[in-house]
Scaffold this motif. Structure first.
Motif, PDB file in Angstrom:
ATOM      1  N   VAL A   6      -2.301  -1.994  -6.258  1.00  0.00           N
ATOM      2  CA  VAL A   6      -2.729  -0.689  -6.768  1.00  0.00           C
ATOM      3  C   VAL A   6      -4.252  -0.588  -6.760  1.00  0.00           C
ATOM      4  N   ARG A   7      -4.923  -1.620  -7.207  1.00  0.00           N
ATOM      5  CA  ARG A   7      -6.387  -1.624  -7.293  1.00  0.00           C
ATOM      6  C   ARG A   7      -7.041  -1.496  -5.915  1.00  0.00           C
ATOM      7  N   ARG A   8      -6.482  -2.144  -4.908  1.00  0.00           N
ATOM      8  CA  ARG A   8      -7.084  -2.154  -3.565  1.00  0.00           C
ATOM      9  C   ARG A   8      -6.385  -1.189  -2.601  1.00  0.00           C
ATOM     10  N   PHE A   9      -5.612  -0.286  -3.150  1.00  0.00           N
ATOM     11  CA  PHE A   9      -4.784   0.649  -2.402  1.00  0.00           C
ATOM     12  C   PHE A   9      -5.470   1.270  -1.178  1.00  0.00           C
ATOM     13  N   ASP A  10      -6.702   1.728  -1.339  1.00  0.00           N
ATOM     14  CA  ASP A  10      -7.399   2.437  -0.254  1.00  0.00           C
ATOM     15  C   ASP A  10      -8.251   1.544   0.630  1.00  0.00           C
ATOM     16  N   ASP A  11      -8.260   0.261   0.392  1.00  0.00           N
ATOM     17  CA  ASP A  11      -9.097  -0.642   1.180  1.00  0.00           C
ATOM     18  C   ASP A  11      -8.511  -0.797   2.581  1.00  0.00           C
ATOM     19  N   PRO A  12      -9.307  -0.584   3.642  1.00  0.00           N
ATOM     20  CA  PRO A  12      -8.800  -0.712   5.009  1.00  0.00           C
ATOM     21  C   PRO A  12      -8.270  -2.119   5.327  1.00  0.00           C
ATOM     22  N   GLY A  13      -8.796  -3.128   4.658  1.00  0.00           N
ATOM     23  CA  GLY A  13      -8.331  -4.502   4.893  1.00  0.00           C
ATOM     24  C   GLY A  13      -7.345  -4.953   3.836  1.00  0.00           C
ATOM     25  N   LEU A  14      -6.533  -4.040   3.339  1.00  0.00           N
ATOM     26  CA  LEU A  14      -5.617  -4.277   2.218  1.00  0.00           C
ATOM     27  C   LEU A  14      -4.872  -5.598   2.307  1.00  0.00           C
ATOM     28  N   GLY A  15      -4.278  -5.888   3.425  1.00  0.00           N
ATOM     29  CA  GLY A  15      -3.445  -7.079   3.567  1.00  0.00           C
ATOM     30  C   GLY A  15      -4.202  -8.388   3.689  1.00  0.00           C
ATOM     31  N   ALA A  16      -5.511  -8.357   3.743  1.00  0.00           N
ATOM     32  CA  ALA A  16      -6.301  -9.575   3.944  1.00  0.00           C
ATOM     33  C   ALA A  16      -6.673 -10.274   2.630  1.00  0.00           C
ATOM     34  N   PHE A  17      -6.540  -9.590   1.509  1.00  0.00           N
ATOM     35  CA  PHE A  17      -6.927 -10.185   0.230  1.00  0.00           C
ATOM     36  C   PHE A  17      -5.830 -11.125  -0.274  1.00  0.00           C
ATOM     37  N   PRO A  18      -6.185 -12.340  -0.692  1.00  0.00           N
ATOM     38  CA  PRO A  18      -5.177 -13.300  -1.152  1.00  0.00           C
ATOM     39  C   PRO A  18      -4.301 -12.788  -2.301  1.00  0.00           C
ATOM     40  N   ASP A  19      -4.898 -12.067  -3.268  1.00  0.00           N
ATOM     41  CA  ASP A  19      -4.085 -11.565  -4.383  1.00  0.00           C
ATOM     42  C   ASP A  19      -3.109 -10.486  -3.912  1.00  0.00           C
ATOM     43  N   VAL A  20      -3.516  -9.684  -2.935  1.00  0.00           N
ATOM     44  CA  VAL A  20      -2.624  -8.666  -2.371  1.00  0.00           C
ATOM     45  C   VAL A  20      -1.548  -9.335  -1.530  1.00  0.00           C
ATOM     46  N   ARG A  21      -1.919 -10.357  -0.759  1.00  0.00           N
ATOM     47  CA  ARG A  21      -0.929 -11.092   0.045  1.00  0.00           C
ATOM     48  C   ARG A  21       0.166 -11.664  -0.860  1.00  0.00           C
ATOM     49  N   ASP A  22      -0.222 -12.154  -2.030  1.00  0.00           N
ATOM     50  CA  ASP A  22       0.753 -12.688  -2.977  1.00  0.00           C
ATOM     51  C   ASP A  22       1.746 -11.603  -3.413  1.00  0.00           C
ATOM     52  N   VAL A  23       1.235 -10.404  -3.705  1.00  0.00           N
ATOM     53  CA  VAL A  23       2.107  -9.285  -4.088  1.00  0.00           C
ATOM     54  C   VAL A  23       3.029  -8.920  -2.925  1.00  0.00           C
ATOM     55  N   ILE A  24       2.477  -8.870  -1.714  1.00  0.00           N
ATOM     56  CA  ILE A  24       3.277  -8.532  -0.526  1.00  0.00           C
ATOM     57  C   ILE A  24       4.409  -9.546  -0.349  1.00  0.00           C
ATOM     58  N   GLU A  25       4.120 -10.815  -0.513  1.00  0.00           N
ATOM     59  CA  GLU A  25       5.150 -11.853  -0.398  1.00  0.00           C
ATOM     60  C   GLU A  25       6.222 -11.695  -1.469  1.00  0.00           C
ATOM     61  N   GLN A  26       5.812 -11.344  -2.678  1.00  0.00           N
ATOM     62  CA  GLN A  26       6.783 -11.136  -3.747  1.00  0.00           C
ATOM     63  C   GLN A  26       7.663  -9.917  -3.465  1.00  0.00           C
ATOM     64  N   LEU A  27       7.060  -8.829  -2.975  1.00  0.00           N
ATOM     65  CA  LEU A  27       7.836  -7.646  -2.604  1.00  0.00           C
ATOM     66  C   LEU A  27       8.827  -7.983  -1.496  1.00  0.00           C
ATOM     67  N   ASP A  28       8.354  -8.708  -0.496  1.00  0.00           N
ATOM     68  CA  ASP A  28       9.208  -9.111   0.620  1.00  0.00           C
ATOM     69  C   ASP A  28      10.404  -9.925   0.116  1.00  0.00           C
ATOM     70  N   HIS A  29      10.143 -10.905  -0.726  1.00  0.00           N
ATOM     71  CA  HIS A  29      11.213 -11.749  -1.265  1.00  0.00           C
ATOM     72  C   HIS A  29      12.203 -10.915  -2.085  1.00  0.00           C
ATOM     73  N   ALA A  30      11.678 -10.059  -2.971  1.00  0.00           N
ATOM     74  CA  ALA A  30      12.551  -9.251  -3.821  1.00  0.00           C
ATOM     75  C   ALA A  30      13.419  -8.304  -2.995  1.00  0.00           C
ATOM     76  N   CYS A  31      12.821  -7.643  -2.012  1.00  0.00           N
ATOM     77  CA  CYS A  31      13.569  -6.674  -1.204  1.00  0.00           C
ATOM     78  C   CYS A  31      14.592  -7.343  -0.292  1.00  0.00           C
ATOM     79  N   ARG A  32      14.261  -8.489   0.261  1.00  0.00           N
ATOM     80  CA  ARG A  32      15.177  -9.164   1.178  1.00  0.00           C
ATOM     81  C   ARG A  32      16.263  -9.969   0.469  1.00  0.00           C
ATOM     82  N   ASN A  33      15.928 -10.565  -0.680  1.00  0.00           N
ATOM     83  CA  ASN A  33      16.842 -11.520  -1.302  1.00  0.00           C
ATOM     84  C   ASN A  33      17.474 -11.065  -2.603  1.00  0.00           C
ATOM     85  N   ILE A  34      16.876 -10.088  -3.267  1.00  0.00           N
ATOM     86  CA  ILE A  34      17.394  -9.676  -4.573  1.00  0.00           C
ATOM     87  C   ILE A  34      17.889  -8.236  -4.532  1.00  0.00           C
TER      88      ILE A  34
END
Length: 182
Positions: A6-34
């Motif tokens: 949410v904080r980095r929502f408009d950043d063009p390099g959104l997926g490059a930040f480690p804290d955002v990557r962690d959220v993306i991985e959690q979303l991926d896991h939740a959507c695919r497995n839960i």
């Protein structure tokens, strides 16, 4: 915790930040497995959520004659109030009352036969006085949150952050169902 997304929502390099990557991985896991997830760090204030809850309780305490002023009907585009036991799920009457709100469609959607059943304006009660303003604020904030989360999901799927925007899903259909249980 979707706060980094949410904080980095408009950043063009959104997926490059480690804290955002962690959220993306959690979303991926939740959507695919839960199949679902609960979001924290979403930025919707506790005060607004409490206001939504309080005003909802206030509405459902009103006399039936006042609640029925915004009764759900086919001609209302199935928007509005449903009295206790009127909703049926799996052949059984539900033990709740509710108000349904949908994204409002304009004349541009009239050619779609399916959309005709849910066309029309949302019905808002006169009381509580702030009901409409608070609910519209809530919907606006949840729509912005969903856009941020969809950017995370798009990145989890290997796409660009804006994959689900513009013509693909830029103006999504939304539903808000305010439910009261006796």
């Amino acid at each position: 915790d979707v706060e980094p997304l949410v904080r980095r929502f408009d950043d063009p390099g959104l997926g490059a930040f480690p804290d955002v990557r962690d959220v993306i991985e959690q979303l991926d896991h939740a959507c695919r497995n839960i199949g679902f997830f609960y979001a924290t760090g979403h930025g919707v204030s506790r005060e607004l959520m409490d206001d939504v809850r309080s005003l909802s309780h206030e509405f459902f305490k009103l006399p039936d004659c006042e609640k029925m002023r915004i009764k759900m009907t086919p001609s209302s585009g199935y928007r509005g109030y449903q009295k206790l036991g009127e909703n049926v799920s799996y052949g059984m009457h539900d033990c709740h009352e509710a108000i349904d709100y949908f994204r409002e469609f304009g004349p541009e959607i009239q050619d779609l036969e399916l959309a005709k059943t849910v066309m029309g304006p949302n019905q808002w009660p006169e009381n509580p006085k702030r009901f409409r303003a608070v609910m519209e604020d809530y919907v606006d904030q949840l729509r912005a949150l969903s856009k941020a989360i969809f950017r995370g999901v798009a990145l989890a799927l290997g796409g660009e952050a804006d994959t689900f925007e513009a013509s693909r899903a830029g103006d999504p259909f939304w539903i808000l169902r305010v439910i009261g249980y006796p």
